[in-house]
Design a protein around this motif. Structure first.
Motif, PDB file in Angstrom:
ATOM      1  N   GLY A 198       0.809  -1.223   0.000  1.00 58.63           N
ATOM      2  CA  GLY A 198       0.000   0.000   0.000  1.00 58.63           C
ATOM      3  C   GLY A 198       0.839   1.269   0.000  1.00 58.63           C
ATOM      4  N   SER A 199       0.153   2.408   0.117  1.00 54.04           N
ATOM      5  CA  SER A 199       0.837   3.682  -0.080  1.00 54.04           C
ATOM      6  C   SER A 199       0.884   4.530   1.182  1.00 54.04           C
ATOM      7  CB  SER A 199       0.105   4.471  -1.156  1.00 54.04           C
ATOM      8  OG  SER A 199      -1.228   4.677  -0.730  1.00 54.04           O
ATOM      9  N   GLU A 207       4.617  13.827   2.231  1.00 58.59           N
ATOM     10  CA  GLU A 207       4.112  15.000   2.958  1.00 58.59           C
ATOM     11  C   GLU A 207       5.180  15.579   3.886  1.00 58.59           C
ATOM     12  OE1 GLU A 207       1.128  16.494   3.072  1.00 58.59           O
ATOM     13  OE2 GLU A 207      -0.207  15.128   1.967  1.00 58.59           O
ATOM     14  N   LEU A 208       5.861  14.678   4.575  1.00 55.57           N
ATOM     15  CA  LEU A 208       6.897  15.087   5.527  1.00 55.57           C
ATOM     16  C   LEU A 208       8.028  15.832   4.813  1.00 55.57           C
ATOM     17  CD1 LEU A 208       7.948  14.418   8.588  1.00 55.57           C
ATOM     18  CD2 LEU A 208       9.328  12.718   7.418  1.00 55.57           C
ATOM     19  N   CYS A 209       8.478  15.269   3.693  1.00 48.71           N
ATOM     20  CA  CYS A 209       9.585  15.885   2.955  1.00 48.71           C
ATOM     21  C   CYS A 209       9.160  17.219   2.335  1.00 48.71           C
ATOM     22  CB  CYS A 209      10.104  14.937   1.870  1.00 48.71           C
ATOM     23  SG  CYS A 209      10.933  13.498   2.566  1.00 48.71           S
ATOM     24  N   ARG A 210       7.898  17.278   1.961  1.00 48.34           N
ATOM     25  CA  ARG A 210       7.388  18.541   1.415  1.00 48.34           C
ATOM     26  C   ARG A 210       7.383  19.613   2.490  1.00 48.34           C
ATOM     27  NH1 ARG A 210       1.914  18.342  -2.197  1.00 48.34           N
ATOM     28  NH2 ARG A 210       1.934  20.602  -2.298  1.00 48.34           N
ATOM     29  N   LYS A 211       6.883  19.244   3.665  1.00 51.91           N
ATOM     30  CA  LYS A 211       6.787  20.197   4.778  1.00 51.91           C
ATOM     31  C   LYS A 211       8.166  20.742   5.156  1.00 51.91           C
ATOM     32  CE  LYS A 211       5.276  20.490   9.612  1.00 51.91           C
ATOM     33  NZ  LYS A 211       4.562  19.810  10.702  1.00 51.91           N
ATOM     34  N   HIS A 212       9.161  19.866   5.140  1.00 50.95           N
ATOM     35  CA  HIS A 212      10.514  20.278   5.568  1.00 50.95           C
ATOM     36  C   HIS A 212      11.427  20.625   4.403  1.00 50.95           C
ATOM     37  CE1 HIS A 212       9.935  19.401   9.862  1.00 50.95           C
ATOM     38  NE2 HIS A 212       9.135  18.440   9.436  1.00 50.95           N
ATOM     39  N   ASP A 233       0.332   5.425  -4.804  1.00 55.93           N
ATOM     40  CA  ASP A 233      -0.999   5.573  -5.387  1.00 55.93           C
ATOM     41  C   ASP A 233      -1.047   6.891  -6.164  1.00 55.93           C
ATOM     42  OD1 ASP A 233      -1.037   7.485  -3.437  1.00 55.93           O
ATOM     43  OD2 ASP A 233      -2.750   6.687  -2.348  1.00 55.93           O
ATOM     44  N   GLU A 234      -2.223   7.232  -6.664  1.00 56.02           N
ATOM     45  CA  GLU A 234      -2.355   8.461  -7.473  1.00 56.02           C
ATOM     46  C   GLU A 234      -1.922   9.693  -6.696  1.00 56.02           C
ATOM     47  OE1 GLU A 234      -2.781   8.662 -10.707  1.00 56.02           O
ATOM     48  OE2 GLU A 234      -2.717   6.475 -10.501  1.00 56.02           O
ATOM     49  N   LYS A 235      -2.285   9.709  -5.408  1.00 55.66           N
ATOM     50  CA  LYS A 235      -1.951  10.861  -4.565  1.00 55.66           C
ATOM     51  C   LYS A 235      -0.435  11.059  -4.506  1.00 55.66           C
ATOM     52  CE  LYS A 235      -2.845  12.576   0.100  1.00 55.66           C
ATOM     53  NZ  LYS A 235      -3.180  12.096   1.442  1.00 55.66           N
ATOM     54  N   VAL A 236       0.277   9.959  -4.305  1.00 49.46           N
ATOM     55  CA  VAL A 236       1.750  10.038  -4.230  1.00 49.46           C
ATOM     56  C   VAL A 236       2.303  10.556  -5.555  1.00 49.46           C
ATOM     57  CG1 VAL A 236       3.863   8.668  -4.067  1.00 49.46           C
ATOM     58  CG2 VAL A 236       2.008   8.265  -2.467  1.00 49.46           C
ATOM     59  N   LYS A 237       1.768  10.029  -6.659  1.00 46.22           N
ATOM     60  CA  LYS A 237       2.272  10.449  -7.978  1.00 46.22           C
ATOM     61  C   LYS A 237       2.022  11.938  -8.205  1.00 46.22           C
ATOM     62  CE  LYS A 237       1.741   5.814  -9.879  1.00 46.22           C
ATOM     63  NZ  LYS A 237       0.970   4.932 -10.745  1.00 46.22           N
ATOM     64  N   LYS A 238       0.840  12.402  -7.793  1.00 48.78           N
ATOM     65  CA  LYS A 238       0.517  13.835  -7.900  1.00 48.78           C
ATOM     66  C   LYS A 238       1.485  14.672  -7.079  1.00 48.78           C
ATOM     67  CE  LYS A 238      -4.446  14.433  -8.935  1.00 48.78           C
ATOM     68  NZ  LYS A 238      -5.198  13.250  -8.420  1.00 48.78           N
ATOM     69  N   GLN A 239       1.733  14.215  -5.861  1.00 47.15           N
ATOM     70  CA  GLN A 239       2.620  14.959  -4.969  1.00 47.15           C
ATOM     71  C   GLN A 239       4.035  15.019  -5.528  1.00 47.15           C
ATOM     72  OE1 GLN A 239       1.780  12.594  -1.528  1.00 47.15           O
ATOM     73  NE2 GLN A 239       0.714  14.253  -0.494  1.00 47.15           N
ATOM     74  N   LEU A 240       4.456  13.901  -6.117  1.00 52.03           N
ATOM     75  CA  LEU A 240       5.790  13.883  -6.710  1.00 52.03           C
ATOM     76  C   LEU A 240       5.883  14.908  -7.838  1.00 52.03           C
ATOM     77  CD1 LEU A 240       6.585  10.074  -6.832  1.00 52.03           C
ATOM     78  CD2 LEU A 240       7.853  11.792  -5.553  1.00 52.03           C
TER      79      LEU A 240
END
Length: 255
Positions: A198-199, A207-212, A233-240
């Motif tokens: 899972g994701s 999220e953590l790396c984005r925040k910091h 998942d899709e969310k992770v790909k979007k965030q990347l």
């Protein structure tokens, strides 16, 4: 003889009633409908059907899902006072801890864990995962570390959910060393060679790396998590892609 036969049938009927009421209370619990669960418990008592542990554990579970810690505690105390003739069991405590986890109530989580220890009940992975999740929801890193140490000192292996909670706690936390602590947890995850699926963990990492603003560290850790079985998942790909990186380029670095 006829009279005896009649009594036997009645007994079966009562058992069927217990089963029916409990099934309804369980259904309420699944949806976190606490008030309805209690209403059915009241019906059950009025009908003279004996309330058993499944009934009460289901009501506590309903309270837990609804984030009603004090209501859960009310029923725990009823059981501890033997109001219905039996004490809480492991399932009761786990539902209570789940309530604390949902609401981030660290104090209560630690209290009920302490009660479990005093009663000599078997502590499991999910016992500690709930306590860690309670700390995580409040971003309370020291509490998570304490619970993780308690868990490991008892040779209870942390699993994917443990680490998901640890990372989400670091993500929530505003402590200075939140990112450094997250990296310590990730080191441990690799050392213990935890199987992932899972994701959930990847989401928290991104999220953590984005925040910091830790883009480099994301590209250091994420491939390692993928190699342990984590699925973006899709969310992770979007965030990347929001961080200026295509998932494909990321996947290649994972090999």
């Amino acid at each position: 003889h006829h009279h005896h036969h009649h009594h036997h049938r009645n007994n079966k009927k009562v058992r069927a009633d217990v089963w029916c009421y409990n099934a309804v209370i369980k259904a309420c619990a699944k949806r976190g409908e606490y008030r309805r669960a209690v209403k059915w418990l009241e019906h059950m008592k009025r009908a003279g059907v004996r309330v058993n542990r499944v009934s009460l554990n289901s009501v506590i579970h309903a309270a837990a899902k609804a984030g009603r810690v004090r209501d859960g505690e009310y029923w725990m105390n009823e059981m501890m006072m033997r109001t219905y003739g039996f004490p809480p069991d492991e399932g009761s405590y786990h539902s209570m801890l789940y309530a604390c986890a949902n609401t981030g109530d660290v104090e209560k989580a630690v209290h009920w864990l302490g009660v479990m220890m005093k009663q000599g009940l078997e502590l499991k992975g999910k016992t500690f995962n709930n306590v860690i999740q309670a700390c995580a929801n409040g971003g309370f890193i020291r509490g998570m570390e304490w619970a993780l140490d308690e868990m490991r000192s008892r040779d209870i292996p942390p699993n994917e959910w443990t680490f998901g909670a640890l990372l989400s706690g670091c993500r929530t936390s505003d402590e200075e060393d939140a990112f450094a602590k997250a990296e310590e947890f990730l080191e441990l995850l690799l050392t213990l060679d935890i199987r992932l699926s899972g994701s959930f963990i990847l989401n928290n990492l991104v999220e953590l790396c984005r925040k910091h603003r830790q883009r480099e560290r994301l590209f250091f850790w994420a491939p390692k998590l993928v190699s342990l079985g984590a699925q973006p998942d899709e969310k992770v790909k979007k965030q990347l892609s929001a961080m200026g990186c295509s998932y494909d380029e990321f996947k290649n670095s994972a090999q």
